[in-house]
Design a protein around this motif. Structure first.
Motif, PDB file in Angstrom:
ATOM      1  N   MET A   1       0.949  -1.106   0.066  1.00 54.51           N
ATOM      2  CA  MET A   1       0.019   0.031  -0.007  1.00 54.51           C
ATOM      3  C   MET A   1       0.722   1.327  -0.081  1.00 54.51           C
ATOM      4  N   ASN A   2       0.426   2.529  -0.480  1.00 53.27           N
ATOM      5  CA  ASN A   2       1.125   3.676  -0.690  1.00 53.27           C
ATOM      6  C   ASN A   2       0.747   4.484   0.415  1.00 53.27           C
ATOM      7  N   LYS A   3       1.800   4.668   1.372  1.00 57.81           N
ATOM      8  CA  LYS A   3       1.683   5.318   2.678  1.00 57.81           C
ATOM      9  C   LYS A   3       1.925   6.863   2.486  1.00 57.81           C
ATOM     10  N   LYS A   4       1.897   7.452   1.396  1.00 56.86           N
ATOM     11  CA  LYS A   4       2.084   8.941   1.155  1.00 56.86           C
ATOM     12  C   LYS A   4       1.499   9.679   2.031  1.00 56.86           C
TER      13      LYS A   4
ATOM     14  N   ASN B   1       8.568  15.203  -6.098  1.00 60.50           N
ATOM     15  CA  ASN B   1       9.722  15.871  -6.091  1.00 60.50           C
ATOM     16  C   ASN B   1      10.185  16.421  -4.666  1.00 60.50           C
ATOM     17  N   GLY B   2       9.361  15.890  -3.633  1.00 61.38           N
ATOM     18  CA  GLY B   2       9.546  15.990  -2.189  1.00 61.38           C
ATOM     19  C   GLY B   2       8.932  17.655  -1.739  1.00 61.38           C
TER      20      GLY B   2
ATOM     21  N   PHE C   1       2.009  13.657  -8.906  1.00 59.05           N
ATOM     22  CA  PHE C   1       2.455  12.463  -9.120  1.00 59.05           C
ATOM     23  C   PHE C   1       2.371  11.723 -10.565  1.00 59.05           C
ATOM     24  N   SER C   2       3.064  12.492 -11.314  1.00 59.24           N
ATOM     25  CA  SER C   2       3.157  12.021 -12.862  1.00 59.24           C
ATOM     26  C   SER C   2       3.479  10.356 -13.019  1.00 59.24           C
ATOM     27  N   ASN C   3       4.459  10.141 -12.579  1.00 59.52           N
ATOM     28  CA  ASN C   3       4.924   8.750 -12.607  1.00 59.52           C
ATOM     29  C   ASN C   3       3.847   7.839 -12.438  1.00 59.52           C
ATOM     30  N   TYR C   4       3.446   7.971 -11.299  1.00 53.83           N
ATOM     31  CA  TYR C   4       2.303   6.882 -10.803  1.00 53.83           C
ATOM     32  C   TYR C   4       1.066   6.696 -11.738  1.00 53.83           C
ATOM     33  N   TYR C   5       0.776   8.124 -12.067  1.00 50.00           N
ATOM     34  CA  TYR C   5      -0.487   8.079 -12.921  1.00 50.00           C
ATOM     35  C   TYR C   5      -0.373   7.913 -14.318  1.00 50.00           C
ATOM     36  N   ASN C   6       0.823   8.103 -14.824  1.00 48.18           N
ATOM     37  CA  ASN C   6       1.093   7.906 -16.187  1.00 48.18           C
ATOM     38  C   ASN C   6       1.143   6.190 -16.375  1.00 48.18           C
TER      39      ASN C   6
END
Length: 443
Positions: free
Chosen positions: A1-4, A24-25, A146-151
């Motif tokens: 799971m993603n805990k962002k 990018n933090g 969160f472009s990497n995740y959604y791409n």
């Protein structure tokens, strides 16, 4: 799971807003600091349940961009909300403006899941047979942060829909043909054995799975000289190349319902090769017995109900004979499985391996002194690829989709057993590339 992590703050007009740490933090707002509720205007007039009764939302945030759904959400079959943040739906449930999303039975949340889990869940949730259409809605601030995740989510959705659309088109186009083939094959049922008889019986052996990509001809001499050292599983289109070079496959697999599959086995002596067929495959009359498998077509499933225990499934859900050949090898239990001819491209400006029925057909109809087949191949490649290159190789979108389907199947298996024997085509992600001589040495 993603805990962002995310934080709920109060905007200037008093409605909740959302801050997150992006890829990018940096701390960013996913909604306005002044009036988040104005996001409802972004998608005004874009929701049309009469045409698209399934929605997939990339990024939910607190749901303000979906406010226009409030009055019409009951008209939708499914609303799938995908978000990178775990348990964000709990915050939506507290928001008086958007809590309707959590109160609607047709709304499904996929929040904080890793990509592999998203892919598995969407495989079950996307149903082209029972939907008018699918609309993909993006929450711009979420996708940007969160472009990497959604791409990657976009690619998963595209691959899923492409595969299912192809299956749906095939069933629609060949529905009557499937039924005719099933009826014909029922007369041969006494000659069929269930393919599951061989499951997990070959763990002491290595295998080659061979398809008809252009690179196959580079390995013909090696395959011939060493064919006693492994079990050979061939897809039907590679048979003419192998047979004409005195290579005898141990198994060949054919799942296509169309009669042109006979073109692949015409004049071939297959008395020592075991066919693996679907009950809806075009009937192939060979000496000896054949192995019978299932696919997902309703006619095929019906046979399993009427004649239980007569078949066994090797459907890889990729919609390709190559994918089913890989699953066959996996279920048989081979400890090492070398892949040959999986090019996903036009290496050295070739379309098919020399000796395939496809290549012979092209040579017969298009080869002349004004337009030799090499020139025709080149023209075809440039037109077919439409300029698309992948790792500097000419390819086409369908090849890339095909590659991703195969990778998706292999990703779910113990990938270490699969080795890509290929020096010219496109590599498969996560699959070790190996030279033929090293495959022989190691296995």
């Amino acid at each position: 799971m993603n805990k962002k992590k995310y934080t709920i703050e109060s905007s200037k007009d008093g409605t909740p807003t959302l801050t997150v740490i992006n890829e990018n933090g940096k701390k960013v707002y996913l909604h306005s600091r002044h009036s988040p509720i104005r996001e409802a205007e972004i998608n005004k007039g874009k929701f049309n349940p009469e045409k698209f009764d399934t929605i997939i939302a990339l990024g939910s945030g607190l749901g303000y961009h979906l406010l226009e759904l409030k009055e019409i959400i009951v008209k939708y079959k499914k609303v799938i909300l995908i978000d990178v943040h775990l348990n964000i739906e709990e915050e939506i449930a507290k928001n008086p403006y958007t809590q309707f999303l959590t109160q609607s039975e047709n709304v499904l949340f996929l929040c904080g899941f890793p990509l592999t889990e998203i892919e598995k869940k969407l495989e079950k949730l996307i149903d082209l047979d029972n939907t008018k259409g699918i609309s993909v809605i993006e929450h711009a601030h979420s996708v940007r942060s969160f472009s990497n995740y959604y791409n990657n989510i976009r690619l998963i959705i595209e691959k899923n829909i492409t595969q299912k659309a192809g299956n749906k088109a095939t069933k629609s186009a060949f529905g009557s043909l499937y039924l005719k083939n099933v009826i014909k094959n029922l007369n041969l049922l006494s000659r069929y054995c269930p393919v599951r008889l061989f499951f997990n019986t070959m763990s002491d052996y290595p295998a080659l799975v061979i398809t008809s990509g252009p690179s196959l001809e580079s390995y013909i001499a090696d395959i011939y000289e060493n064919q006693h050292r492994y079990v050979i599983i061939a897809v039907d289109s590679s048979l003419p190349v192998l047979i004409s070079n005195n290579i005898t496959p141990d198994f060949f697999i054919s799942i296509d319902p169309q009669p042109y599959v006979n073109e692949h086995i015409m004049n071939a002596k297959l008395s020592h090769t075991i066919p693996v067929l679907s009950i809806s495959s075009y009937p192939i009359y060979t000496e000896g017995f054949s192995l019978l498998s299932l696919n997902t077509h309703p006619f095929s499933q019906m046979i399993d109900e009427i004649f239980p225990d007569t078949v066994g499934s090797i459907d890889s859900h990729t919609g390709t004979v190559a994918g089913d050949a890989l699953k066959l090898a996996h279920l048989f239990g081979f400890f090492a499985i070398g892949l040959i001819g999986f090019d996903f491209s036009f290496p050295n400006y070739k379309i098919y391996s020399r000796g395939t029925s496809y290549q012979k057909r092209f040579s017969l109809y298009f080869n002349n002194r004004f337009l030799p087949v090499e020139t025709f191949n080149f023209n075809y490649i440039m037109k077919s690829s439409n300029g698309i290159k992948y790792n500097d190789l000419h390819t086409r979108r369908s090849f890339i989709n095909y590659k991703e389907l195969i990778e998706g199947y292999l990703y779910q298996k113990d990938k270490e057993r699969f080795l890509n024997i290929n020096s010219s085509g496109i590599s498969m992600n996560g699959i070790r590339r190996i030279l033929f001589k090293d495959f022989l040495h190691e296995f």
